[in-house]
Motif scaffolding. Sequence first.
Motif: not given
Length: 530
Positions: A259-270
């Motif tokens: 990750l280098g871009a926030y807000p944390p990408p929740e779908e990508l994390l999931a």
Amino acid sequence: MLLGDEAVALGALHAGVSAAYAYPGTPSTEILEYLIPRAEAEGITAHWCANEKTAYEQALGVAMMGRRALVAMKHVGLNVAMDPFVNSALVGLGAGLVVAVADDPGMHSSQNEQDSRLLADFARVPCLEPADQQQAYDMTREAFDLSERFGLPVMVRLVTRLCHSRAVVTPGPARAQNPLAKTEAPQDWILLPGNARRLWRRLLDRLPEVREWAESSSHNGFTPGDEEAPFTVVTSGIARHYVSAEAAEAKVRLPHLHLGAYPPPEELLAAAAADGRPLLVVEEGYPYLERILRGVLPSAREVRGRESGALPLDGELTPDTVRAALGLPARPHLAPSDLPLPGRPPQLCRGCPHADSFEAVREALAGFSEWVVTSDIGCYTLGALPPHSAIESCVCMGASVGMAKGAADAGLRPALAVIGDSTFLHSGVTPLMDAVAAGTPMTLLILDNGTVAMTGLQPTVLPGSRLEPLLLGLGVESEHLHVVEAAPRQSAELAALLRRELDHPGPSVIVVARECVELAKVGRRKAKAT
Ligand code: SF4
């Protein structure tokens, strides 16, 4: 070959920045150090400010006029600038406003290890976190475009290793500056409750679009690994390099979400966690992503990271700690403690004017049974160490003055605050107003060495000659305001003066002036060269 800080500066220049502001603070100082000498040729404004809050507000004014602005600071500087930072997320920015914040994990030159990603989250603004110098350049450019797209300030979060290491950076074409175009929505800039409620709602309504951007940002990406990989790695920013350097030795290819871009990408994390493997989160700073992934409710999923103990909770990442977290054997090494090296604590330069002042402080206090000496952030903080051992606190910029007042309010006599000229102008003026208004029995010793020495001899925002009228204007009584020279031969006189003022039942100020010896050397070198 650019430092990470310089890459940010060049990225801002090539993004068409019109103005850049900062207060010096390691490890962010080199951003403005790069821009200031180029400002005239580039047709931009770039200068040091009294503190991070005033710097931020000036950048905000530039953006209100439709032109791009950069403001740079170290992580604790963002605490000073939090008021305009958080509130500027509500106004309708007319042009890109980028805040470059340099965190200092490992506290090489700072009081704490706070992680600015959380403060971007707190202000509900996008944050870009470069992994290397090229990304520092590219992301800074992109941050201006993003800021204009969302009408929000955008943070570029850096860390010391990136700020202060060099790599090849390939620049892109330079973009022209925006023309002057004052924002035509005055109600958007007036945060009276009626407006502010509307603007707060607007900020919240923008968040889904910002989240969508983070989900699809090319700075966030998942690389699948081998079927038999025992866990998935999640990295952010510079942590990617620690992992890729060490993971090359792993027997299997680990699935890796970066990750280098926030807000944390929740779908990508999931999605990255969908296969059920344990997760190892490697991030510089707080266990920010680790906490988000773990949540608070019981879960069968194992999430390892700084908080779980897989990596140390404090300090910088190192190849050794990352190796251990990846399950790789330790490299043979000699532990530093095995080497018979003597301790080498930092010291004031030989001939430093502060040393004479500390001698006078010790001499002056010798006649009292108890006392407190609060102090502040600068070279003079070394007055806490032997042989001086003259100061008792260093908390945050300007705190010495308010803390001495508090100690006096608590009943302790004498209360002495020791502060440098630049720190006084940064954040010491306002607590002195409190002390003067309350008639507090305390003495303030301002060590005026004519420069911001600790961060590399930047100029103070006002010359020493302006201190006396400023102090008189604040209401310090002329008979209890003294400007003296710091000289070894006058140490006894300074001690006697200090003793007298420490006995005074009201506020008093002594300015001790003598040029920093390093600044004097630079002056001599310049004189020789001309
Ligand atoms: S840089 Fe200047 S102020 Fe700092 S320790 Fe050296 S002489 Fe003193």
